[in-house]
Design a protein around this motif. Structure first.
Motif, PDB file in Angstrom:
ATOM      1  N   GLU A  85      10.552  26.337 -59.896  1.00 14.44           N
ATOM      2  CA  GLU A  85      10.681  27.079 -61.143  1.00 14.44           C
ATOM      3  C   GLU A  85      11.619  26.369 -62.119  1.00 14.44           C
ATOM      4  OE1 GLU A  85       9.128  29.591 -58.005  1.00 14.44           O
ATOM      5  OE2 GLU A  85      10.944  28.376 -58.080  1.00 14.44           O
ATOM      6  N   PHE A  86      12.720  25.826 -61.604  1.00 20.17           N
ATOM      7  CA  PHE A  86      13.614  25.040 -62.446  1.00 20.17           C
ATOM      8  C   PHE A  86      12.884  23.814 -63.003  1.00 20.17           C
ATOM      9  CE2 PHE A  86      16.261  21.214 -62.605  1.00 20.17           C
ATOM     10  CZ  PHE A  86      17.140  21.558 -63.617  1.00 20.17           C
ATOM     11  N   THR A  87      12.107  23.143 -62.157  1.00 21.29           N
ATOM     12  CA  THR A  87      11.397  21.939 -62.582  1.00 21.29           C
ATOM     13  C   THR A  87      10.358  22.267 -63.645  1.00 21.29           C
ATOM     14  OG1 THR A  87      11.730  21.101 -60.325  1.00 21.29           O
ATOM     15  CG2 THR A  87      10.232  19.869 -61.736  1.00 21.29           C
ATOM     16  N   HIS A  88       9.723  23.444 -63.552  1.00 20.31           N
ATOM     17  CA  HIS A  88       8.809  23.877 -64.623  1.00 20.31           C
ATOM     18  C   HIS A  88       9.574  24.063 -65.934  1.00 20.31           C
ATOM     19  CE1 HIS A  88       4.804  24.357 -62.960  1.00 20.31           C
ATOM     20  NE2 HIS A  88       5.307  24.940 -61.870  1.00 20.31           N
ATOM     21  N   ALA A  89      10.812  24.579 -65.848  1.00 24.06           N
ATOM     22  CA  ALA A  89      11.628  24.736 -67.056  1.00 24.06           C
ATOM     23  C   ALA A  89      11.959  23.379 -67.669  1.00 24.06           C
ATOM     24  CB  ALA A  89      12.909  25.511 -66.726  1.00 24.06           C
TER      25      ALA A  89
END
Length: 284
Positions: free
Chosen positions: A162-166
Motif C-alpha cells: 500500500e505504501f508502494t502504491h502511494a
C-alpha cells in the motif's frame, strides 16, 4: 552578502528521537553522524563526495537515467544529514529537493552544522514520511528515494504494498523509486521489499555487492522500481563495477525471482486513509 559557512562542532546532542553524535571521520575526512548509536550519515566538505556505497549506487542510477540539466523534482523519505540531496542539488543544478525528516531537532541541527542548499533548492519538511507522501499531489516527482530507518531497519509502514502504491501515485509516469534496504545475511527484508515493488511496478532492479546477494555479509541493497525499463546500461554497469566497493545490478526476471517472497501489506486498521502524524507546515 554571503552567509557564513556553517562550522560543525563535534559532540553528543539530544534530539526528539534520542541522541545524535557528531564526530570527525578520521579515515575519510568529513563528519560522521550517528543516531542512537547507529551510523546514519557521512558529510564531506565537497558535496559531490558520497562515502556510503549505497548512496553512490543510487546516484549512479539517477545520473544514468537523467541528463544533468534536467529539472528534477526529488522527494527524499528520510533526511538525516541530507548527504544525497546535497549531492544531487550540486550535480543537477536545476533540481529541487524535499527531504522528509521525522525528527525536528535533528533537522534544525543539520541546517546549523552543514552547508546545505537553502529553499527552494532543498527544503527539509518535518513529519512522518508516509503521512507527507500521502499528502502530495499525484504525478509531481520524477524521483522518490526511501532512506528512512529506525535503528537498523526501515519502519514497517514504509515497506508495504500500500505504501508502494502511494509512491507510484506521486511519481510522474515512468518515474523512478529507489529504496535502501538494510538486511542481514538471510536477506528476508530485501526479498520482502523487492516483492512489494514487483507487485506495484512493471520493472524492478536490485544493486549490491555480490557478497551481499550471496548472503555472505550484512549490508545494504538498493531496490529500484519504475514503470519504465530498468535494464542497466553498459555505462551504469561499468560505473558500479569501478566503485571502491564494486556492485552488481540484477534486473528483469532475475530481479523478480529474487523478490518472490511474501510482499508485506498494511494491517486492516491502517488501510484507506492518510496518517494523522503530519506536520506539513513545519519546514526547516
Amino acid at each position: 552578502m554571503a552567509r557564513p559557512r556553517p562550522v560543525p562542532v563535534a559532540g553528543t546532542y539530544p534530539i526528539d528521537t534520542g541522541v545524535a553524535e557528531l564526530a570527525p571521520d578520521p579515515i575519510s575526512g568529513g563528519w560522521l553522524l550517528q543516531i542512537n548509536g547507529t551510523h546514519s550519515s557521512h558529510i564531506d566538505d565537497d558535496p559531490r563526495v558520497l562515502d556510503f556505497e549505497y548512496l553512490r549506487q543510487m546516484a549512479a542510477v539517477i545520473e544514468d537515467r537523467h541528463p544533468t540539466q534536467a529539472k528534477l523534482s526529488v522527494l527524499h523519505l528520510g533526511g538525516a544529514a541530507c548527504a544525497l540531496p546535497r549531492y544531487l542539488a550540486s550535480t543537477f543544478p536545476q533540481s529541487r529537493h524535499v527531504a522528509v525528516e521525522i525528527d525536528a531537532e535533528l533537522a534544525r541541527l543539520v541546517r546549523e552544522w552543514f552547508d546545505l542548499p537553502r529553499a527552494p533548492r532543498l527544503r527539509i519538511r518535518v513529519g512522518d514520511a508516509r503521512a507527507v507522501l500521502e499528502s502530495l499531489q499525484p504525478d509531481t516527482r520524477e524521483v522518490i528515494i526511501r532512506d528512512a530507518f529506525e535503528s537498523d531497519r526501515t519502519p514497517t509502514h514504509l515497506t508495504t504494498v500500500e505504501f508502494t502504491h502511494a509512491v507510484k501515485r506521486v511519481l510522474t509516469p515512468n518515474g523512478l523509486y529507489l529504496a535502501n534496504c538494510g538486511d542481514t545475511r538471510d536477506l528476508g527484508r530485501v526479498r520482502a521489499d523487492a516483492a512489494a515493488l514487483a507487485e506495484v511496478f512493471d520493472h524492478i532492479a536490485l544493486i549490491a555487492d555480490p557478497a551481499m546477494f550471496k548472503g555472505r555479509r550484512t549490508g545494504n541493497v538498493v531496490i529500484a522500481g519504475s514503470d519504465g525499463p530498468l535494464d542497466p546500461s553498459p555505462t551504469l554497469v561499468r560505473r558500479l563495477l569501478s566503485d571502491p566497493l564494486p556492485a552488481r545490478v540484477i534486473a528483469g526476471d532475475e530481479a523478480r525471482a529474487f523478490g518472490s517472497g511474501q510482499a508485506p501489506h498494511d494491517p486492516p486498521r491502517a488501510s484507506g486513509g492518510s496518517r494523522e502524524e503530519t506536520a506539513e507546515d513545519q519546514i526547516v
